[in-house]
Motif scaffolding. Structure first.
Motif, mmCIF file in Angstrom:
data_model
loop_
_atom_site.group_PDB
_atom_site.id
_atom_site.type_symbol
_atom_site.label_atom_id
_atom_site.label_comp_id
_atom_site.label_asym_id
_atom_site.label_seq_id
_atom_site.Cartn_x
_atom_site.Cartn_y
_atom_site.Cartn_z
ATOM 1 N N PHE A 95 26.043 31.992 56.329
ATOM 2 C CA PHE A 95 24.393 32.294 56.973
ATOM 3 C C PHE A 95 23.605 32.700 56.231
ATOM 4 O O PHE A 95 23.670 32.600 55.128
ATOM 5 C CB PHE A 95 24.525 33.737 57.347
ATOM 6 C CG PHE A 95 25.589 34.147 58.505
ATOM 7 C CD1 PHE A 95 24.693 34.077 60.270
ATOM 8 C CD2 PHE A 95 26.682 34.176 58.188
ATOM 9 C CE1 PHE A 95 24.872 34.086 61.107
ATOM 10 C CE2 PHE A 95 27.717 34.199 60.305
ATOM 11 C CZ PHE A 95 27.217 33.568 60.968
ATOM 12 N N THR A 96 22.379 32.079 56.965
ATOM 13 C CA THR A 96 20.672 32.002 55.710
ATOM 14 C C THR A 96 20.062 32.939 56.270
ATOM 15 O O THR A 96 19.681 32.821 57.340
ATOM 16 C CB THR A 96 20.463 31.288 55.628
ATOM 17 O OG1 THR A 96 20.060 29.712 57.223
ATOM 18 C CG2 THR A 96 21.721 29.856 55.189
ATOM 19 N N GLY A 97 18.911 33.324 55.294
ATOM 20 C CA GLY A 97 17.934 34.545 55.941
ATOM 21 C C GLY A 97 17.911 35.388 54.767
ATOM 22 O O GLY A 97 18.154 35.549 54.087
ATOM 23 N N PRO A 98 17.749 36.191 55.511
ATOM 24 C CA PRO A 98 16.656 37.785 54.959
ATOM 25 C C PRO A 98 18.457 37.983 54.363
ATOM 26 O O PRO A 98 18.229 38.394 53.276
ATOM 27 C CB PRO A 98 16.201 38.842 55.920
ATOM 28 C CG PRO A 98 15.276 37.914 56.862
ATOM 29 C CD PRO A 98 16.445 36.779 57.051
ATOM 30 N N ALA A 99 19.314 37.611 55.072
ATOM 31 C CA ALA A 99 20.352 38.232 55.013
ATOM 32 C C ALA A 99 21.929 36.538 54.933
ATOM 33 O O ALA A 99 21.622 35.934 55.586
ATOM 34 C CB ALA A 99 21.837 38.817 55.886
ATOM 35 N N ALA A 100 22.350 36.627 53.342
ATOM 36 C CA ALA A 100 23.452 35.361 53.502
ATOM 37 C C ALA A 100 24.421 35.296 53.546
ATOM 38 O O ALA A 100 24.483 36.660 52.373
ATOM 39 C CB ALA A 100 22.711 34.500 52.280
ATOM 40 N N ILE A 101 25.218 34.877 53.694
ATOM 41 C CA ILE A 101 26.659 35.700 53.638
ATOM 42 C C ILE A 101 27.794 34.250 54.111
ATOM 43 O O ILE A 101 27.364 33.438 54.950
ATOM 44 C CB ILE A 101 27.140 36.297 55.466
ATOM 45 C CG1 ILE A 101 26.445 37.371 55.418
ATOM 46 C CG2 ILE A 101 28.803 36.605 54.981
ATOM 47 C CD1 ILE A 101 26.504 37.829 56.824
ATOM 48 N N SER A 102 28.400 33.474 52.539
ATOM 49 C CA SER A 102 29.242 32.922 52.512
ATOM 50 C C SER A 102 30.679 33.199 52.343
ATOM 51 O O SER A 102 31.024 34.468 51.857
ATOM 52 C CB SER A 102 28.948 31.882 51.401
ATOM 53 O OG SER A 102 28.841 32.308 50.595
ATOM 54 N N GLY A 103 31.582 32.396 53.235
ATOM 55 C CA GLY A 103 33.005 33.063 52.584
ATOM 56 C C GLY A 103 34.292 32.915 53.471
ATOM 57 O O GLY A 103 33.765 31.946 54.688
ATOM 58 N N SER A 104 35.398 32.791 54.080
ATOM 59 C CA SER A 104 35.669 33.228 55.360
ATOM 60 C C SER A 104 36.945 34.108 55.461
ATOM 61 O O SER A 104 36.728 35.795 54.448
ATOM 62 C CB SER A 104 37.590 31.773 54.245
ATOM 63 O OG SER A 104 37.996 32.701 53.794
ATOM 64 N N ALA A 105 37.300 34.494 56.504
ATOM 65 C CA ALA A 105 38.368 35.688 56.577
ATOM 66 C C ALA A 105 38.985 36.054 57.787
ATOM 67 O O ALA A 105 39.237 34.491 58.319
ATOM 68 C CB ALA A 105 36.928 37.177 57.361
ATOM 69 N N GLU A 106 39.806 36.647 58.007
ATOM 70 C CA GLU A 106 41.177 36.045 58.824
ATOM 71 C C GLU A 106 41.056 37.446 59.819
ATOM 72 O O GLU A 106 41.103 38.547 58.760
ATOM 73 C CB GLU A 106 42.784 36.014 58.087
ATOM 74 C CG GLU A 106 43.527 35.970 58.957
ATOM 75 C CD GLU A 106 44.882 35.429 59.280
ATOM 76 O OE1 GLU A 106 45.579 35.194 59.122
ATOM 77 O OE2 GLU A 106 44.604 35.109 57.561
ATOM 78 N N ILE A 107 41.417 37.699 61.115
ATOM 79 C CA ILE A 107 41.157 38.865 61.685
ATOM 80 C C ILE A 107 42.903 39.002 62.613
ATOM 81 O O ILE A 107 42.720 37.579 63.218
ATOM 82 C CB ILE A 107 39.844 39.758 62.910
ATOM 83 C CG1 ILE A 107 38.997 39.487 62.142
ATOM 84 C CG2 ILE A 107 40.547 40.583 63.591
ATOM 85 C CD1 ILE A 107 36.973 39.176 62.515
#
Length: 197
Positions: free
Chosen positions: A138-150
Motif C-alpha cells: 500500500f502506498t500513500g500517506p500510509a505505506a504497508i508492506s509484507g504478508s499476513a495469515e488469518i
C-alpha cells in the motif's frame, strides 16, 4: 489412436473456450460479492459495495466500487476493489487464489484517526482453514508492506510480517492498539511500526 486423442483434446479445448466466452460472468461478479459478504457477516464483518462490473475476455477482472466494511474495531472504505481470480489454479488446487488491487481508501479505528492510502495490491489465497495475504503493498500517506495469515475459524491473526509507515501523529493510535494487544505491534521509530507474529 493418435487422431482420436487429438480430436478429444480439440473438443476439450473448444468446450473450455466456450465456457470462458459464453459463461454469464457479469452475473457472477455480484453473486461472488454477495457470497463473500455473507461469509464475512457470519464472522462479524459487514461489507457492502455500491456497484460491480466484469471485464476481460479470458483473464477475468471483477471490479467493485464504493466498498465499505464495518469491522469489530474499525471501519474501512475503498473507492474501488479489483479482484483478478486465478481461475485455472483455483480449479486445479484445493485453494482459491486471486490478485487484489485497491483504490484510494482508509481504515478508521475506534480512535477516529484515519489510516489512509492512495493505492494498494496483494496476492490472496483462501484455504479451508485460513486466508493468506502476501505481497501486500500500500502506498500513500500510509505505506504497508509484507504478508499476513488469518485463521477463518478463530478470526484471528496467526502469522504476520508487516511494516507500517504512517504520519507520526498516528503513533498514539498505534500505541493504544499495542497496549490493548489488538495487534502485535512494535515501534521502530516515530511513524514506523512492525507487526510480527
Amino acid at each position: 489412436m493418435k487422431k482420436n486423442l487429438l480430436r478429444a483434446a480439440a473438443a476439450l479445448a473448444g468446450l473450455i473456450l466456450g465456457i470462458v466466452i459464453f459463461f454469464p460472468w457479469d452475473a457472477l461478479a455480484p453473486s461472488l460479492f454477495a457470497f463473500a459478504a455473507r461469509e464475512a457477516a457470519s464472522r462479524g464483518v459487514y461489507v457492502t459495495a455500491s456497484s460491480s462490473e466484469t471485464s476481460g475476455l479470458v483473464k477475468k477482472n471483477f471490479s467493485y466500487k464504493g466498498v465499505n466494511a464495518d469491522l469489530p474495531v474499525a471501519r474501512a472504505r475503498l473507492s474501488e476493489l479489483s479482484v483478478e481470480p486465478d481461475i485455472l489454479s483455483s480449479l486445479l488446487s484445493g485453494e482459491k487464489s486471486a490478485r487484489l488491487t485497491f483504490g484510494r481508501g482508509s481504515i478508521v479505528p475506534v480512535t477516529r484517526q484515519p489510516l489512509e492510502w492512495n493505492s494498494g495490491s496483494a496476492e490472496l489465497r483462501v484455504t479451508r482453514d485460513s486466508v493468506i495475504v502476501e505481497d501486500i503493498s500500500f502506498t500513500g500517506p500510509a505505506a504497508i508492506s509484507g504478508s499476513a495469515e488469518i485463521s477463518t475459524s478463530a478470526m484471528r491473526l496467526v502469522r504476520a510480517r508487516l511494516l507500517v509507515k504512517a504520519p507520526p501523529e498516528l503513533d498514539r493510535m498505534f500505541e493504544m492498539l499495542r497496549m490493548t494487544k489488538i495487534l502485535p505491534l512494535e515501534k521502530i521509530k516515530d511513524g514506523e511500526w512492525r507487526i510480527t507474529r
